[in-house]
Design a protein around this motif. Structure first.
Motif, short mmCIF file in Angstrom:
data_model
loop_
_atom_site.label_atom_id
_atom_site.label_comp_id
_atom_site.label_asym_id
_atom_site.label_seq_id
_atom_site.Cartn_x
_atom_site.Cartn_y
_atom_site.Cartn_z
N LEU A 1 0.83 -1.20 0.00
CA LEU A 1 0.00 0.00 0.00
C LEU A 1 0.87 1.25 0.00
CD1 LEU A 1 -2.71 1.50 0.27
CD2 LEU A 1 -2.52 1.16 2.73
N ALA A 2 1.92 1.23 0.79
CA ALA A 2 2.81 2.40 0.86
C ALA A 2 3.50 2.65 -0.49
CB ALA A 2 3.85 2.21 1.96
N VAL A 3 3.95 1.58 -1.12
CA VAL A 3 4.59 1.72 -2.42
C VAL A 3 3.58 2.21 -3.45
CG1 VAL A 3 5.72 0.45 -4.31
CG2 VAL A 3 6.41 0.05 -1.94
N ALA A 4 2.36 1.68 -3.41
CA ALA A 4 1.32 2.13 -4.34
C ALA A 4 1.00 3.60 -4.12
CB ALA A 4 0.06 1.28 -4.17
N LEU A 5 1.00 4.02 -2.86
CA LEU A 5 0.74 5.42 -2.54
C LEU A 5 1.83 6.30 -3.13
CD1 LEU A 5 -0.82 7.66 -1.12
CD2 LEU A 5 0.45 7.11 0.95
N GLN A 6 3.08 5.90 -2.96
CA GLN A 6 4.16 6.70 -3.52
C GLN A 6 4.07 6.75 -5.04
OE1 GLN A 6 8.18 5.28 -3.09
NE2 GLN A 6 9.02 7.32 -3.23
N LEU A 7 3.79 5.61 -5.67
CA LEU A 7 3.64 5.58 -7.12
C LEU A 7 2.50 6.48 -7.55
CD1 LEU A 7 4.31 4.46 -9.91
CD2 LEU A 7 2.81 2.52 -9.39
N SER A 8 1.40 6.44 -6.82
CA SER A 8 0.26 7.29 -7.14
C SER A 8 0.64 8.76 -7.09
CB SER A 8 -0.89 7.04 -6.15
OG SER A 8 -1.29 5.71 -6.22
N LEU A 9 1.37 9.13 -6.06
CA LEU A 9 1.79 10.52 -5.94
C LEU A 9 2.70 10.93 -7.08
CD1 LEU A 9 2.43 10.73 -2.10
CD2 LEU A 9 0.52 11.72 -3.37
N VAL A 10 3.61 10.05 -7.46
CA VAL A 10 4.52 10.35 -8.57
C VAL A 10 3.73 10.51 -9.86
CG1 VAL A 10 6.35 9.38 -10.03
CG2 VAL A 10 6.55 9.28 -7.54
N LEU A 11 2.78 9.61 -10.11
CA LEU A 11 1.96 9.71 -11.32
C LEU A 11 1.14 10.99 -11.33
CD1 LEU A 11 0.72 6.02 -11.67
CD2 LEU A 11 2.40 7.19 -13.10
N LEU A 12 0.58 11.33 -10.20
CA LEU A 12 -0.22 12.55 -10.14
C LEU A 12 0.63 13.79 -10.37
CD1 LEU A 12 -2.60 11.70 -7.17
CD2 LEU A 12 -3.22 11.93 -9.58
N LEU A 13 1.83 13.80 -9.80
CA LEU A 13 2.71 14.95 -9.99
C LEU A 13 3.18 15.07 -11.44
CD1 LEU A 13 4.83 14.84 -6.73
CD2 LEU A 13 3.03 16.46 -7.32
N ASN A 14 3.21 13.94 -12.13
CA ASN A 14 3.60 13.96 -13.54
C ASN A 14 2.42 14.25 -14.45
OD1 ASN A 14 6.32 13.47 -13.16
ND2 ASN A 14 6.04 11.27 -13.08
N GLY A 15 1.27 14.59 -13.90
CA GLY A 15 0.12 14.95 -14.70
C GLY A 15 -0.71 13.78 -15.19
N GLN A 16 -0.39 12.58 -14.75
CA GLN A 16 -1.17 11.42 -15.15
C GLN A 16 -2.19 11.14 -14.06
OE1 GLN A 16 1.59 8.26 -15.77
NE2 GLN A 16 2.70 9.32 -17.38
N ASP A 17 -3.44 11.15 -14.43
CA ASP A 17 -4.50 10.93 -13.46
C ASP A 17 -4.77 9.44 -13.30
OD1 ASP A 17 -6.35 11.77 -11.63
OD2 ASP A 17 -7.91 12.21 -13.09
N LEU A 18 -5.03 9.02 -12.10
CA LEU A 18 -5.35 7.62 -11.82
C LEU A 18 -6.85 7.42 -11.89
CD1 LEU A 18 -2.99 7.07 -8.76
CD2 LEU A 18 -2.73 6.12 -11.04
N PRO A 19 -7.29 6.27 -12.37
CA PRO A 19 -8.73 6.01 -12.41
C PRO A 19 -9.30 5.86 -11.00
CG PRO A 19 -7.50 4.06 -13.09
CD PRO A 19 -6.50 5.17 -12.91
N ARG A 20 -10.56 6.24 -10.83
CA ARG A 20 -11.24 6.14 -9.55
C ARG A 20 -12.23 4.98 -9.59
NH1 ARG A 20 -7.49 9.85 -9.43
NH2 ARG A 20 -7.60 11.23 -7.67
N SER A 21 -12.53 4.43 -8.43
CA SER A 21 -13.48 3.34 -8.31
C SER A 21 -14.12 3.37 -6.93
CB SER A 21 -12.76 2.00 -8.52
OG SER A 21 -13.64 0.91 -8.38
#
Length: 122
Positions: free
Chosen positions: A10-30
């Motif tokens: 979960l922690a690694v996924a959170l960090q990856l999510s933050l990196v993707l968001l900062l790079n302008g890539q939006d993550l899908p929601r569910s």
């Protein structure tokens, strides 16, 4: 051990999510339940933060590559950048620990060997 792995994942996924968001890539929601997550458990966590001595800035829960819960505590907001300091080292060390346990690398491997394919190790 399995619970520990889930927390680290979960922690690694959170960090990856933050990196993707900062790079302008939006993550899908569910919806949480659509990804096998109990909404009551998420609310329990958020409610428990109120009595915690930890100052939370934000929270994001990613399951199967989809954001199932996220929120920010005042005065923080999604567009506010955060300094992670040495947090990335903890994620990297955890990932290396998993790779060693799964025999994908050894602690005696030379780091350069993963980056330079044609480099000759002496």
């Amino acid at each position: 051990m399995l619970a520990y792995r889930r927390v680290i994942s979960l922690a690694v996924a959170l960090q990856l999510s933050l990196v993707l968001l900062l790079n302008g890539q939006d993550l899908p929601r569910s919806k949480p339940e659509d990804q096998g997550v109990d909404s009551k458990g998420i609310l329990g966590f958020v409610n428990a933060t109120r009595s915690s001595k930890t100052e939370f800035h934000s929270f994001m829960l990613v399951r199967h590559g989809k954001v199932v819960a996220e929120g920010w505590w005042n005065p923080y907001k999604p567009e506010l950048r955060h300094t992670l300091y040495s947090c990335s080292k903890s994620f990297t060390a955890s990932a290396i620990g998993f790779a060693v346990a799964e025999k994908k690398l050894a602690l005696t491997d030379k780091v350069i060997s993963f980056f330079l394919i044609n480099y000759r190790l002496t």
